[in-house]
Scaffold this active site. Sequence first.
Site, mmCIF file in Angstrom:
data_model
loop_
_atom_site.group_PDB
_atom_site.id
_atom_site.type_symbol
_atom_site.label_atom_id
_atom_site.label_comp_id
_atom_site.label_asym_id
_atom_site.label_seq_id
_atom_site.Cartn_x
_atom_site.Cartn_y
_atom_site.Cartn_z
ATOM 1 N N ASP A 1 0.839 -1.204 0.000
ATOM 2 C CA ASP A 1 0.000 0.000 0.000
ATOM 3 C C ASP A 1 0.877 1.260 0.000
ATOM 4 O OD1 ASP A 1 0.918 -0.301 2.586
ATOM 5 O OD2 ASP A 1 -1.002 0.130 3.548
ATOM 6 N N SER A 2 2.210 1.081 0.053
ATOM 7 C CA SER A 2 3.133 2.195 -0.178
ATOM 8 C C SER A 2 2.885 2.800 -1.556
ATOM 9 C CB SER A 2 4.582 1.721 -0.062
ATOM 10 O OG SER A 2 4.804 0.567 -0.861
ATOM 11 N N ASP B 1 -1.045 -6.099 -0.100
ATOM 12 C CA ASP B 1 -1.376 -5.406 1.149
ATOM 13 C C ASP B 1 -2.874 -5.150 1.221
ATOM 14 O OD1 ASP B 1 0.715 -4.990 2.910
ATOM 15 O OD2 ASP B 1 1.266 -3.017 2.114
ATOM 16 N N LYS C 1 -1.445 -9.364 2.964
ATOM 17 C CA LYS C 1 -0.703 -8.906 4.134
ATOM 18 C C LYS C 1 -1.556 -7.895 4.879
ATOM 19 C CE LYS C 1 3.172 -6.133 3.951
ATOM 20 N NZ LYS C 1 2.704 -4.971 4.734
ATOM 21 N N GLU D 1 -1.599 -5.328 8.648
ATOM 22 C CA GLU D 1 -0.806 -4.765 9.731
ATOM 23 C C GLU D 1 -1.477 -5.002 11.080
ATOM 24 O OE1 GLU D 1 0.043 -0.612 9.047
ATOM 25 O OE2 GLU D 1 0.790 -0.975 7.013
ATOM 26 N N GLU E 1 8.985 -4.250 10.697
ATOM 27 C CA GLU E 1 9.451 -2.970 10.143
ATOM 28 C C GLU E 1 9.878 -2.002 11.240
ATOM 29 O OE1 GLU E 1 6.889 -1.041 7.273
ATOM 30 O OE2 GLU E 1 8.016 0.846 7.381
HETATM 31 N N1 MHF Z 1 8.572 4.946 -0.490
HETATM 32 C C1 MHF Z 1 8.158 4.365 0.653
HETATM 33 N N2 MHF Z 1 9.016 3.585 1.349
HETATM 34 C C2 MHF Z 1 8.621 2.997 2.499
HETATM 35 O O1 MHF Z 1 9.452 2.273 3.113
HETATM 36 C C3 MHF Z 1 7.288 3.196 2.941
HETATM 37 C C4 MHF Z 1 6.437 4.002 2.172
HETATM 38 N N3 MHF Z 1 6.883 4.581 1.042
HETATM 39 N N4 MHF Z 1 5.136 4.222 2.513
HETATM 40 C C5 MHF Z 1 4.580 3.427 3.579
HETATM 41 C C6 MHF Z 1 5.559 3.246 4.639
HETATM 42 C C7 MHF Z 1 5.994 4.526 5.349
HETATM 43 N N5 MHF Z 1 7.323 4.175 5.772
HETATM 44 C C8 MHF Z 1 8.241 5.067 6.313
HETATM 45 C C9 MHF Z 1 8.157 6.420 6.021
HETATM 46 C C10 MHF Z 1 9.088 7.299 6.528
HETATM 47 C C11 MHF Z 1 10.113 6.829 7.357
HETATM 48 C C12 MHF Z 1 11.095 7.808 7.888
HETATM 49 O O2 MHF Z 1 11.206 8.902 7.389
HETATM 50 N N6 MHF Z 1 11.890 7.453 8.914
HETATM 51 C C13 MHF Z 1 12.884 8.327 9.473
HETATM 52 C C14 MHF Z 1 12.618 8.554 10.940
HETATM 53 C C15 MHF Z 1 11.392 9.387 11.127
HETATM 54 C C16 MHF Z 1 11.154 9.827 12.559
HETATM 55 O O3 MHF Z 1 12.029 9.596 13.430
HETATM 56 O O4 MHF Z 1 10.089 10.407 12.788
HETATM 57 C C17 MHF Z 1 14.293 7.727 9.333
HETATM 58 O O5 MHF Z 1 15.242 8.507 9.357
HETATM 59 O O6 MHF Z 1 14.425 6.511 9.209
HETATM 60 C C18 MHF Z 1 10.170 5.468 7.657
HETATM 61 C C19 MHF Z 1 9.241 4.593 7.136
HETATM 62 C C20 MHF Z 1 7.664 2.852 5.310
HETATM 63 N N7 MHF Z 1 6.810 2.666 4.147
HETATM 64 C C1 KIV Z 2 7.331 -1.656 3.083
HETATM 65 C C2 KIV Z 2 6.429 -2.839 2.919
HETATM 66 C C3 KIV Z 2 6.648 -3.868 3.978
HETATM 67 C C4 KIV Z 2 4.985 -2.427 2.829
HETATM 68 O O1 KIV Z 2 4.154 -2.732 3.653
HETATM 69 C C5 KIV Z 2 4.585 -1.589 1.694
HETATM 70 O O2 KIV Z 2 5.358 -1.426 0.731
HETATM 71 O O3 KIV Z 2 3.452 -1.082 1.725
HETATM 72 MG MG MG Z 3 2.315 -1.669 3.440
#
Ligand code: MHF
Ligand code: KIV
Ligand code: MG
Length: 285
Positions: free
Chosen positions: A63-64, A102, A132, A134, A201
């Site tokens: 669903d990303s 998803d 899948k 959550e 994750e």
């Molecule tokens: N392009 C993309 N990749 C992904 O992995 C993903 C998506 N979209 N959409 C659904 C979720 C959202 N996800 C995410 C989105 C942002 C962060 C992120 O920016 N993490 C920061 C920390 C943020 C914080 O501390 O608030 C990092 O530095 O890792 C992590 C997972 C994982 N999934």
């Molecule tokens: C990052 C993976 C595990 C996911 O749930 C997604 O792409 O939506």
């Molecule tokens: Mg997902």
Amino acid sequence: MSTTFTLDTSTSRAHPTPAPMKRLTVPAIGQRKGGQPIVMLTAYTARMAQLLDPHCDVLLVGDSLGQVIYGLPSTLQVTLDMMCAHGAAVVRGSYHSVVIIDMPFGSYEQSPEQAFASASRIMAETGAAGVKLEGGEAMAPTVAFLAQRGIPVCGHVGLTPQAVNALGGYGARGRSAEEEAKILRDAKAISDAGAFLLVIEGVVEPIAAKITREVTCPTIGIGASVECDGQVLVIDDMLGMFERTARFVKRYDDLAGRIASAAESYAAEVRSRAFPTAAETYAPK
Ligand SMILES: Nc1nc(=O)c2c([nH]1)NC[C@@H]1CN(c3ccc(C(=O)N[C@@H](CCC(=O)O)C(=O)O)cc3)CN21
Ligand SMILES: CC(C)C(=O)C(=O)O
Ligand SMILES: [Mg+2]
């Protein structure tokens, strides 16, 4: 609704049908615990699925796609219609990998019955091998309900993006003792409920390693641990296509840069009338 689950290449001379490969099965993936690491990537389109399929064990229609394909602010706006359309495209483009879809936000949380209605629609319309969803302990009865009715389920614990409002952001999970204990209980509940695979994750590394040792199903890490039974990344992230990426992303290419430079070259050639040349135009008889 389409019931043809193979890609129609009859009108596409550019992409002939690949040599048939036997498709992996859900039980074969379930048996990979502690064995050869499971290779998983997301895919949202038929052509990307064709390219990734020979190299992967599992293709996830995540669903990303809400953020990656549709430019939405989060995964909360993704619909069952979107997941079915992209899911069917990925199944048509793949021959070997197990395809998992998803379940979008709002399509399964209300009750096991609601989840079955949504999951059975996804399975029927896409030809995917499983779904899948959550969540942890609260979703375990739903996982059991689907699994006992012939729908293979992959779980997803830790940083669960559909709960971004409740979690307060996309930060890593499991930094406190309480959070660590909760994530461990969630993982065990989903595995014990009959999930064939579990995505972990965005958790601190020792938790993912511990979960992997303590649950019976294989685990797939994303920002989790090299000790997981496999790894997944969002395809656009690993190709360098998506602008904002988390710490857990490794970029294996810079497609954004390569696309921009291709577009820049094309624009310059159109403006200078260097394109098209004789090679790209039709001579009269
Ligand atoms: N392009 C993309 N990749 C992904 O992995 C993903 C998506 N979209 N959409 C659904 C979720 C959202 N996800 C995410 C989105 C942002 C962060 C992120 O920016 N993490 C920061 C920390 C943020 C914080 O501390 O608030 C990092 O530095 O890792 C992590 C997972 C994982 N999934
Ligand atoms: C990052 C993976 C595990 C996911 O749930 C997604 O792409 O939506
Ligand atoms: Mg997902």
